[in-house]
Every structure is written in C-alpha cells, then in structure tokens.
Design a protein around this motif. Structure first.
Motif: not given
Length: 704
Positions: A372-377
């Motif tokens: 994934p290239s986005s999402g929770p950190c």
C-alpha cells in the motif's frame, strides 16, 4: 585472544600483549557520560578473563579521566614499548570533528566546546603507536561521535568551520564522494581499526543503559560468544534486512575462538536491529580473520576422526562435512548444516547486491508495487501519499527546484517552498491536493530573495505572514530572522534576536520557524544546542524562542523555552498550533542507514522561561517542554516509494520543511483530521530525492 604461545601469525599471544583502556565520563563544560566508566571496567574484565581474552591483569591498564594530553597518551607509549605481540587501545568519550586535516579529536575532562586546542587529535594517538617497533599488531577501538572519520577514505576536510556536526557532515556525505584527506591514511601505524559510528554520525549513550550503545554490544559478544551464524546487514547496505547475510567465523578459525571480523559482524547486526549507528572496521594483512578471543558460546568437543576420502570428494561419497562425526548431537549437526546452506545463500545475495549498486541509473531500493502507498502510520497520523514530481525539475528550464528546506501553506492546495541554495529563492508550488489525496506538486512561480547588509545568508525556516504579502525567513548563517516582500523578494526588515542565541550559537542554529494561527506569536527553534547547553545522553538541550508582535509589523523577544530532542536527532522545523502547542520535526541522517524522520508534539504552556538561564545542563526535567510523538515515518506504508541510498523505509528522505494545511479534511477516511505537508531537501545531490508528503494528523491529543 588465542592460546598463549600460539603459532605466530595464526593467533594472538595474550602473555605478550597489552591493552590501554582510556575513557572520560566527567567533563567541566560538556555533558557527562556515566556509562563510559562502566565501559572501562567491564572491558578490562573481559580482556583479562581467562575464558575470554586471557590477558594478564598487569598487562591491561585503565586510564579514567586523564587531565592532560600527556596523561592520556603516555600509558599508550609505555604499552608500545612493553608489548611484543598485540596492543589494544580503546577510547570512549566525546569526539568532535575539525575542518583541518587532523579530522577527529578526542576529548579530555577539560575540553571546551568550540576550542579545538583543548582536545587530542587522533593523529597524535596514531603517532604514539609508532610503525617501526613492536608490538606486531596494533588494534584501535574508538567509541565516540564521528569515530568513523579515522577510517581511510572518510574525510572531514570539506567541512566548513571548527567542531562541525550533523548538518555540515550530512551535506558532505550526501554527495557520496567524500573528499579524501590528502596523504592521510588512518591505518598508518595501526593494524586494525574498529569505530562505533560512521564518520558523520554521533555515537549513543542511551539513557538508562549500563553501557554506551556500541560498547554494550561489543561486551555482550565477548561475554556470550556467538552460538551460531546469525543474519547481519550487508556491508554498506543497512537496509538489506536480517536476511541479507550471515556472520560466520572466517575459514580456518578455530571453532572455539572468535575473530575480530566475527565480533564486528555480530555487533553490527545487533545494532542494525536496534536502529542504532553502525560500527565500521578497517584492517591490514588479514588480522581481522585471526582468532582473537575464546568463543564462550562454543563448548569444546572431542576431535573429529579422520574421514576416509572417497571418489566424490574429501568428505566421502555422501559429501558430509567432517563436523557430522565429531560427537555433536543431532541438533548441533542440523544447525551446522543449516549454517552451511545459509552461507551459500549469503554468497548469492551479496553478489546480487553488488550488481544492483553497480548500475548507476538504478534506485538503491524500491518497494513492491503490491504494497500500500497510503494508510495508517500511527494512531494519530496516516500517510495520504507522496510525490517525487519535483525531483530533478527545473523551473522554466533554468532554475533547479531543489534544496527545499522550508514550507508554508498559502491556500487550499498552494504553498511556498524555501530553497537554501544561494542566493535564496522561494517557489510557489501547486501541491495538487488540499490533503485528501496524494500530492502531485509542481512549481508555478518563483521569487529570488535579495538579502541586505552583507554576510552569508542560509535560509532554513519559512513563515508566510497573514495577508500573504511578506514572508519571514530564519537564516542559519548569522543567525537572523529577516522579512522579505513576496512581490519582489526584497528584504524589508529583521527581527532582533536575544544575545544568547547569537553569541553562543554554533554552526547549526536557527533552523525552524513557525507562527501561531493568529500571527500573534512567532516561534524560532534551534537545530543544535548552544555551546553552553550541550547534550544529555545524546539528546540535544535546545531552545525555542517565542516572539510577540503582529504579522507584517514588529516582533520582539518574549519567552525562551527549553526543549530536548530525541537521542541522535536534531530539530528541522516546527509548526505552531496555538496555545503554545507545537509540532516539531526532528531528523537526522546516518551513513549506511539513511534518514530518520519523526514528528513530535510539544506543549510549552507549562515549561519554564529560560531566557535568563546560562546553561540548560543544570535544569530539571520539568523545566523542559512536555513532548509526545504522533509519528515516526519509518512506520508508514512504503508502497511505490523509491530510495537512491540505503533507507530503513524507502519512503524516508531528508525532510526539512513542514506546514499545516489550510483546513480540516472534509472527505475520505480521515475526515476531520488536519493535512500536514512535508518537503525534503535533496542537498543538490543525485543520491537524494526532492519529495513532498501529505499526512492526515489528529491534533486533539497532548502530552501525558
């Protein structure tokens, strides 16, 4: 060390060897290092332990807190005359770099920040070791900041100013072509060098730990040994991961002994797993492969009987290694076989790594497309996306859009970015998003800044004042805070700084600048400590200056707050949230590991006003700003990110600019959160990337 009276050239003779263990844990004006005293005592115990080093205690001397250069070097000179086989010289304490050819300086209890003459040039230690007299082998172990600068091929010669630290060394190392010291070879008079860090990295003495980071791992290996080959990061590729290779005793080493090479590999592996600075080594004549100390993890086994050699090889028809019949248990035999298989796989992996690095046009590492290239950190921060669209771009095919070190939002999807390259420019960026989607930044306009008054200008922090007609720029050189008109880039005035921020600043000073949402307060943050403040166990004791005033009008110094950075990091930028609450960007670059990028929250409302405090060293912990950590970017999704040099997460780059979006997100999974934009400074290097990040941040929490 090897057996006493061992075969010459094959092992060390502890009875004919000596060690000098030097350390400084107490300083008159620098941060104390209590772990160093523990280092010295434990290292002598290990080297003189009959089950480890076997050196007679009378041959090993500890020198704690030598007051003069003579007191530090004379024991080394005496040991050179006494030892016939091997001399081990160890030093732990503060270290610093100078722009002259001496490079690394070791410190004494009376060493003062900014005064080169109060330290010991490493070259003086090397000259004492000599080259034409016994002992046959000279081993030097350094546990101090920037110790890797003594390794041949590493240089501080291109740095500007004395006692340079992180920013100057980072700028030099980013070129990956560090200029060599002319005629300087750190191995002259030395058989083996082991350093706690690369040449541009600070060593760590973690709070609450008995020993310093490097020596703690070195002692662990001496005390515990190495039970079996274990994964290590490949040389020069810290991001290779635990499966990149395995450390095994060099061919020919007795199973019951460890070589310097095996110790180094195991220490490096362990520090890599803890995300701590990686040690460096250099040797002559293969000394690193000789047996050095007993391996306490290996119990003696009875000698293996001679196996008949069959037509299919020296191990017989089955091809079994001789270890299979040495009395070991089935579990031990299986473990050895697995180690052999790992070694074969390691050789293949190493070859592939070399091939990849040898292709100039290839990225060092790129994440898989299915990640994934986005999402929770973290619980408070999510990655919306990133863009490398500005990387390598020239505005109107004439001006490179690089060196971006400051960022200020100018509208829903617009921002100004500050370039620190002379003469100083600001680029009008269309971010391509208000924060709900991944950015797609492009430069649509540019202003060249026109500083007045002479002197060097190095813009690092940027504030777009309310109304959008003027910008405030924090210049590291000077230091100074200057106001420029956006329309033509002309300087129109300055904000007067308190005397202590000018008189006691080092080469790294004003880096961060932020204004409260109403423009009433202006906050300026230091990148590194003032000379009088220093560090505490690797953590910078920094100051954040608050000014009061009006946008476009006068600002005057108000309160000064104490802020403690995370160990090994420095402040790159800050964003004012209102109510004396800040977001603080802390970063650093470690050679072989890449960048660290962390965002902290800071509450200044209960912190002490330290305007009149001469040094922060004596201030209690509750005098400092309360901190919390919304995110460490290493935990963010990495899909689609590329890196041009080793990184723990390819998403990471040299982030220096940070700005809060214009309004909360109104759509998407992170509706209600504020967009936070970061931009990286590529230092005008082909090995770094100009990158824009879009994050979604919760701002409704504070320090516990």
């Amino acid at each position: 060390m090897g057996e006493a009276g061992g075969v010459p050239g094959a092992a060390f003779d502890p009875a004919e060897s000596a060690c000098v263990i030097v350390g400084v844990d107490t300083y008159a004006s620098l941060t104390p290092l209590p772990a160093v005293r523990n280092n010295l005592k434990a290292l002598k115990a290990a080297l003189t332990d009959r089950t480890i080093g076997g050196m007679p205690k009378r041959n090993c001397r500890v020198v704690l807190n030598p007051r003069t250069i003579t007191a530090a070097l004379r024991p080394v000179e005496q040991a050179v005359q006494a030892a016939r086989d091997t001399l081990i010289v160890y030093y732990a304490g503060h270290g610093f770099l100078d722009s002259r050819q001496e490079g690394l300086y070791l410190t004494l209890p009376g060493t003062e920040a900014g005064k080169v003459h109060s330290g010991i040039p490493y070259t003086w230690l090397r000259s004492v070791l000599g080259t034409r007299t016994p002992p046959r082998r000279r081993i030097v172990i350094l546990d101090c900041c920037y110790s890797g600068s003594v390794i041949k091929g590493m240089s501080a010669g291109s740095m500007a100013g004395a006692m340079s630290t992180a920013s100057a060394t980072q700028q030099a190392s980013s070129r990956l072509g560090e200029a060599l010291f002319a005629g300087m070879d750190g191995m002259e008079g030395v058989s083996y060098l082991l350093t706690s860090t690369p040449w541009n990295v600070e060593a760590l003495a973690p709070e609450g730990e008995e020993y310093t980071a490097f020596t703690g791992e070195f002692l662990r290996v001496l005390r515990e040994g190495i039970p079996a080959p274990r994964p290590v990061p490949a040389e020069g590729a810290a991001d290779a991961g635990p499966s990149a290779g395995a450390a095994s005793p060099p061919s020919g080493d007795p199973a019951a002994h460890l070589s310097l090479e095996a110790i180094y590999r195991e220490v490096r592996r362990s520090l890599w797993e803890k995300n701590r600075p990686l040690p460096q080594q250099q040797s002559q004549n293969g000394i690193e492969k000789l047996p050095f100390v007993r391996n306490r993890a290996v119990r003696p086994v009875r000698p293996a009987p001679q196996a008949p050699q069959g037509p299919q090889g020296e191990h017989g028809a089955g091809g079994a290694p001789p270890e299979a019949d040495d009395g070991a248990t089935e579990e031990q035999t299986a473990a050895r076989a697995q180690a052999v298989r790992k070694g074969r796989r390691r050789a293949l992996v190493s070859a592939l790594c070399v091939a990849a690095v040898a292709i100039p046009s290839a990225w060092w590492w790129q994440s898989r497309g299915d990640e994934p290239s986005s999402g929770p950190c973290s619980d408070d921060v999510a990655l919306i996306g990133h863009s490398d669209a500005l990387n390598g771009v020239e505005y109107e095919a004439a001006v490179p859009v690089d060196g971006l070190s400051g960022l200020a939002v100018a509208g829903a999807s617009r921002a100004w970015a500050l370039a620190d390259n002379p003469p100083g420019r600001i680029f009008d960026l269309d971010l391509g998003t208000s924060g709900a989607a991944a950015p797609a930044a492009r430069a649509v306009d540019m202003r060249t800044l026109h500083p007045t008054g002479g002197g060097r200008f190095d813009g690092e922090g940027l504030v777009l004042e309310k109304g959008g007609r003027t910008v405030l720029v924090a210049s590291e050189a000077g230091p100074s805070i200057r106001r420029f008109r956006v329309s033509d880039g002309v300087e129109t005035g300055r904000v007067e700084l308190p005397r202590n921020l000018v008189e006691w600043s080092g080469p790294e000073n004003l880096e961060a600048l932020g204004a409260s949402p109403d423009g009433r307060y202006l906050y300026a943050g230091l990148e590194a400590p003032l000379f009088r403040d220093g560090k505490a166990r690797g953590r910078g004791l920094l100051r954040i200056q608050r000014f009061t005033g009006t946008p476009g009008g006068a600002y005057v110094a108000d309160k000064q707050y104490a802020y403690q950075s995370a160990a090994g990091l420095r402040v790159s930028e800050l964003v004012a949230l209102g109510g004396d609450r800040l977001l603080v960007l802390e970063t650093n670059h470690a050679e072989g590991q890449g960048n660290a990028v962390r965002v902290f929250g800071a509450d200044l409302s209960r912190a002490k006003d330290v305007s009149g405090v001469a040094s922060l060293q004596s201030e209690p912990v509750d005098a400092f700003a309360k901190k919390w950590e919304p995110v460490d970017l290493v935990t963010c999704p990495r899909g689609g990110a590329a890196a041009a040099q080793p990184q723990l997460n390819p998403l990471l780059e040299n982030a220096e600019g940070m700005a809060l979006g214009a309004a909360p997100l109104s759509t998407g999974p992170y509706k209600g959160r504020m967009p936070l934009f970061l931009v990286s400074d590529n230092n005008n290097s082909p090995h770094q990337i100009t990158r824009v990040y879009a994050l979604a941040v919760r701002l409704d929490r504070g320090a516990d």
